[in-house]
Design a protein around this motif. Structure first.
Motif, PDB file in Angstrom:
ATOM      1  N   ASP A 108      -8.058  10.372  -8.184  1.00 29.04           N
ATOM      2  CA  ASP A 108      -8.719  11.623  -7.810  1.00 29.04           C
ATOM      3  C   ASP A 108      -8.087  12.178  -6.545  1.00 29.04           C
ATOM      4  O   ASP A 108      -7.516  11.433  -5.723  1.00 29.04           O
ATOM      5  CB  ASP A 108     -10.222  11.416  -7.545  1.00 29.04           C
ATOM      6  CG  ASP A 108     -11.002  11.118  -8.816  1.00 29.04           C
ATOM      7  OD1 ASP A 108     -10.680  11.717  -9.849  1.00 29.04           O
ATOM      8  OD2 ASP A 108     -11.930  10.291  -8.749  1.00 29.04           O
ATOM      9  N   ILE A 109      -8.223  13.491  -6.392  1.00 25.03           N
ATOM     10  CA  ILE A 109      -7.858  14.152  -5.140  1.00 25.03           C
ATOM     11  C   ILE A 109      -9.053  14.992  -4.691  1.00 25.03           C
ATOM     12  O   ILE A 109      -9.465  15.913  -5.395  1.00 25.03           O
ATOM     13  CB  ILE A 109      -6.620  15.057  -5.292  1.00 25.03           C
ATOM     14  CG1 ILE A 109      -5.401  14.242  -5.716  1.00 25.03           C
ATOM     15  CG2 ILE A 109      -6.342  15.802  -3.992  1.00 25.03           C
ATOM     16  CD1 ILE A 109      -4.161  15.088  -5.972  1.00 25.03           C
ATOM     17  N   ASN A 110      -9.633  14.639  -3.574  1.00 22.76           N
ATOM     18  CA  ASN A 110     -10.691  15.441  -2.968  1.00 22.76           C
ATOM     19  C   ASN A 110     -10.070  16.318  -1.885  1.00 22.76           C
ATOM     20  O   ASN A 110      -9.251  15.840  -1.100  1.00 22.76           O
ATOM     21  CB  ASN A 110     -11.770  14.546  -2.337  1.00 22.76           C
ATOM     22  CG  ASN A 110     -12.563  13.784  -3.373  1.00 22.76           C
ATOM     23  OD1 ASN A 110     -13.114  14.373  -4.290  1.00 22.76           O
ATOM     24  ND2 ASN A 110     -12.616  12.467  -3.238  1.00 22.76           N
ATOM     25  N   THR A 144      -8.190   4.729  -0.574  1.00 20.31           N
ATOM     26  CA  THR A 144      -8.293   6.140  -0.216  1.00 20.31           C
ATOM     27  C   THR A 144      -7.339   6.429   0.934  1.00 20.31           C
ATOM     28  O   THR A 144      -7.393   5.768   1.979  1.00 20.31           O
ATOM     29  CB  THR A 144      -9.725   6.513   0.189  1.00 20.31           C
ATOM     30  OG1 THR A 144     -10.605   6.295  -0.922  1.00 20.31           O
ATOM     31  CG2 THR A 144      -9.802   7.981   0.589  1.00 20.31           C
ATOM     32  N   ILE A 145      -6.465   7.406   0.737  1.00 25.24           N
ATOM     33  CA  ILE A 145      -5.507   7.806   1.774  1.00 25.24           C
ATOM     34  C   ILE A 145      -5.947   9.167   2.312  1.00 25.24           C
ATOM     35  O   ILE A 145      -5.805  10.193   1.632  1.00 25.24           O
ATOM     36  CB  ILE A 145      -4.079   7.892   1.218  1.00 25.24           C
ATOM     37  CG1 ILE A 145      -3.685   6.580   0.522  1.00 25.24           C
ATOM     38  CG2 ILE A 145      -3.087   8.223   2.326  1.00 25.24           C
ATOM     39  CD1 ILE A 145      -2.341   6.645  -0.176  1.00 25.24           C
ATOM     40  N   PRO A 146      -6.511   9.217   3.525  1.00 23.69           N
ATOM     41  CA  PRO A 146      -6.960  10.511   4.085  1.00 23.69           C
ATOM     42  C   PRO A 146      -5.813  11.247   4.783  1.00 23.69           C
ATOM     43  O   PRO A 146      -4.987  10.635   5.467  1.00 23.69           O
ATOM     44  CB  PRO A 146      -8.033  10.088   5.087  1.00 23.69           C
ATOM     45  CG  PRO A 146      -7.595   8.723   5.541  1.00 23.69           C
ATOM     46  CD  PRO A 146      -6.872   8.082   4.382  1.00 23.69           C
ATOM     47  N   LEU A 147      -5.765  12.562   4.593  1.00 25.64           N
ATOM     48  CA  LEU A 147      -4.730  13.396   5.210  1.00 25.64           C
ATOM     49  C   LEU A 147      -5.366  14.649   5.793  1.00 25.64           C
ATOM     50  O   LEU A 147      -6.366  15.143   5.270  1.00 25.64           O
ATOM     51  CB  LEU A 147      -3.660  13.791   4.176  1.00 25.64           C
ATOM     52  CG  LEU A 147      -2.905  12.665   3.479  1.00 25.64           C
ATOM     53  CD1 LEU A 147      -2.114  13.226   2.318  1.00 25.64           C
ATOM     54  CD2 LEU A 147      -1.979  11.964   4.460  1.00 25.64           C
ATOM     55  N   ASP A 174      -8.138  13.781   0.464  1.00 25.65           N
ATOM     56  CA  ASP A 174      -8.279  12.343   0.222  1.00 25.65           C
ATOM     57  C   ASP A 174      -7.607  12.011  -1.105  1.00 25.65           C
ATOM     58  O   ASP A 174      -8.036  12.498  -2.163  1.00 25.65           O
ATOM     59  CB  ASP A 174      -9.755  11.927   0.157  1.00 25.65           C
ATOM     60  CG  ASP A 174     -10.419  11.916   1.525  1.00 25.65           C
ATOM     61  OD1 ASP A 174      -9.682  11.789   2.524  1.00 25.65           O
ATOM     62  OD2 ASP A 174     -11.648  12.034   1.599  1.00 25.65           O
ATOM     63  N   LEU A 175      -6.544  11.198  -1.034  1.00 25.63           N
ATOM     64  CA  LEU A 175      -5.892  10.707  -2.251  1.00 25.63           C
ATOM     65  C   LEU A 175      -6.485   9.345  -2.596  1.00 25.63           C
ATOM     66  O   LEU A 175      -6.488   8.435  -1.765  1.00 25.63           O
ATOM     67  CB  LEU A 175      -4.384  10.567  -2.037  1.00 25.63           C
ATOM     68  CG  LEU A 175      -3.600  11.824  -1.647  1.00 25.63           C
ATOM     69  CD1 LEU A 175      -2.133  11.466  -1.445  1.00 25.63           C
ATOM     70  CD2 LEU A 175      -3.738  12.889  -2.710  1.00 25.63           C
ATOM     71  N   LYS A 226       0.837  -1.195   0.000  1.00 27.30           N
ATOM     72  CA  LYS A 226       0.000   0.000   0.000  1.00 27.30           C
ATOM     73  C   LYS A 226       0.879   1.254   0.000  1.00 27.30           C
ATOM     74  O   LYS A 226       1.844   1.335   0.756  1.00 27.30           O
ATOM     75  CB  LYS A 226      -0.921   0.005   1.216  1.00 27.30           C
ATOM     76  CG  LYS A 226      -1.952  -1.119   1.208  1.00 27.30           C
ATOM     77  CD  LYS A 226      -2.849  -1.044   2.428  1.00 27.30           C
ATOM     78  CE  LYS A 226      -3.889  -2.169   2.395  1.00 27.30           C
ATOM     79  NZ  LYS A 226      -4.788  -2.116   3.577  1.00 27.30           N
ATOM     80  N   PRO A 227       0.550   2.216  -0.831  1.00 29.01           N
ATOM     81  CA  PRO A 227       1.319   3.470  -0.834  1.00 29.01           C
ATOM     82  C   PRO A 227       1.045   4.274   0.434  1.00 29.01           C
ATOM     83  O   PRO A 227       0.027   4.094   1.095  1.00 29.01           O
ATOM     84  CB  PRO A 227       0.803   4.201  -2.078  1.00 29.01           C
ATOM     85  CG  PRO A 227      -0.561   3.642  -2.298  1.00 29.01           C
ATOM     86  CD  PRO A 227      -0.516   2.221  -1.840  1.00 29.01           C
TER      87      PRO A 227
END
Length: 315
Positions: A89-91, A163-166, A151-152, A51-52
């Motif tokens: 996508d980037i949210n 989804t990677i949340p930051l 969110d990446l 996972k990235p």
């Protein structure tokens, strides 16, 4: 009686066989699942899929003025996989005290190279008029807290979409233009053809943060006549909600002022207009803020050592 018992024996025998088949089927499926999971883990270990990860490394304010603030969010994304992964996508959103200020979506944001790390830059923009129109309690000159949420969404083989949340918090200003006044004009050399003088300028900082004045560009009108501008010869610190005085040298021709020249010579009030910009350093970066003063009145005086009645120690 014996013949009536046969159906019951037969019925129990069929049920037992069905249960045995279900158990065998369940056991087989479990073995298949375990086998597939084991194979997947071995493939993952062999090929090196993983996972990235991502982290917000920095937030820049490359441009900020009275109208808007441009924000750039730097996100370091690490791809441990042997193949590139698409950033689908980037949210993003920015909120303050739970109130949304801006939000958006960046589609097809690029690709992260195999076994590499890349910085993805997310440009955002806060329009102050929109914020103040929505939340009238946010006042010019104030500093407000913010939370940036990102969110990446990436697509990784074996794992699928992830989804990677930051999140990142901080503070951002709502700048307010300073007030400017020419308190008085000291002339060093006076003649009809050329007068060398110093503008004693008062700057009032109406912001909740300190400013360091490095430069200014301006145009000055005396008695309705433009006498141009000059360069700032000194820097000055203007504390938050404070006042500072600076001296700006100017050269002009009093004879161009017409009949107002006599009022200047007699020490009467002289009308002026000043327009331009100040260039300041702040805790949030460099800003260019407008200075405007129209319909002001100042006095033209000599210093005491030159035979005048002015005293520099009045302030």
């Amino acid at each position: 009686m014996a013949s009536s018992d046969n159906p019951e024996v037969l019925e129990r025998g069929v049920k037992d066989k069905e249960d045995e088949k279900d158990e065998q089927k369940g056991g087989f499926l479990d073995k298949v699942k375990d086998f597939i999971q084991d194979i997947g883990e071995k493939i993952e270990e062999t090929i090196g899929f993983g996972k990235p990860t991502a982290d917000v490394t920095e937030i820049h304010l490359p441009h900020i003025n009275l109208e808007k603030a441009d924000i750039v969010v730097d996100i370091l994304v690490t791809n441990p996989n042997p193949i590139p992964i698409p950033l689908i996508d980037i949210n993003y959103s920015i909120e303050s005290d739970g109130r949304k200020l801006v939000s958006g979506l960046i589609p097809d944001a690029g690709t992260i190279h195999a076994h590499g790390s890349e910085t993805v830059k997310i440009p955002l923009c806060l329009i102050y008029d929109d914020i103040k129109a929505t939340y009238d309690d946010i006042k010019p000159g104030s500093i407000i807290p913010y939370k940036i949420k990102v969110d990446l969404i990436v697509d990784v083989p074996v794992f699928g979409r992830i989804t990677i949340p930051l999140e990142k918090t901080g503070e951002i200003p709502i700048p307010y233009k300073p007030d400017v006044d020419i308190d008085k004009i000291h002339f060093e050399k006076f003649s009809f053809e050329e007068t060398v003088a110093n503008l004693h300028v008062k700057l009032e900082n109406k912001n909740d943060f300190d400013m360091k004045l490095n430069d200014l560009d301006y145009e000055l009108w005396l008695c309705g006549v433009s006498i141009g501008g000059a360069e700032l010869t000194q820097s000055a610190k203007i504390e938050k909600n404070g006042i500072s005085y600076i001296d700006i040298p100017i050269t002009f021709r009093p004879k161009d002022c017409g009949s107002a020249l006599w009022d200047m010579i007699r020490g009467k009030g002289t009308g002026y207009t000043m327009k331009g910009n100040i260039h300041v350093e702040t805790p949030f970066g460099v800003m260019k803020l407008p200075i405007i003063k129209e319909g002001g009145t100042t006095t033209l005086k000599k210093k005491k050592e030159d035979g005048g009645d002015d005293d520099d120690d009045e302030e």
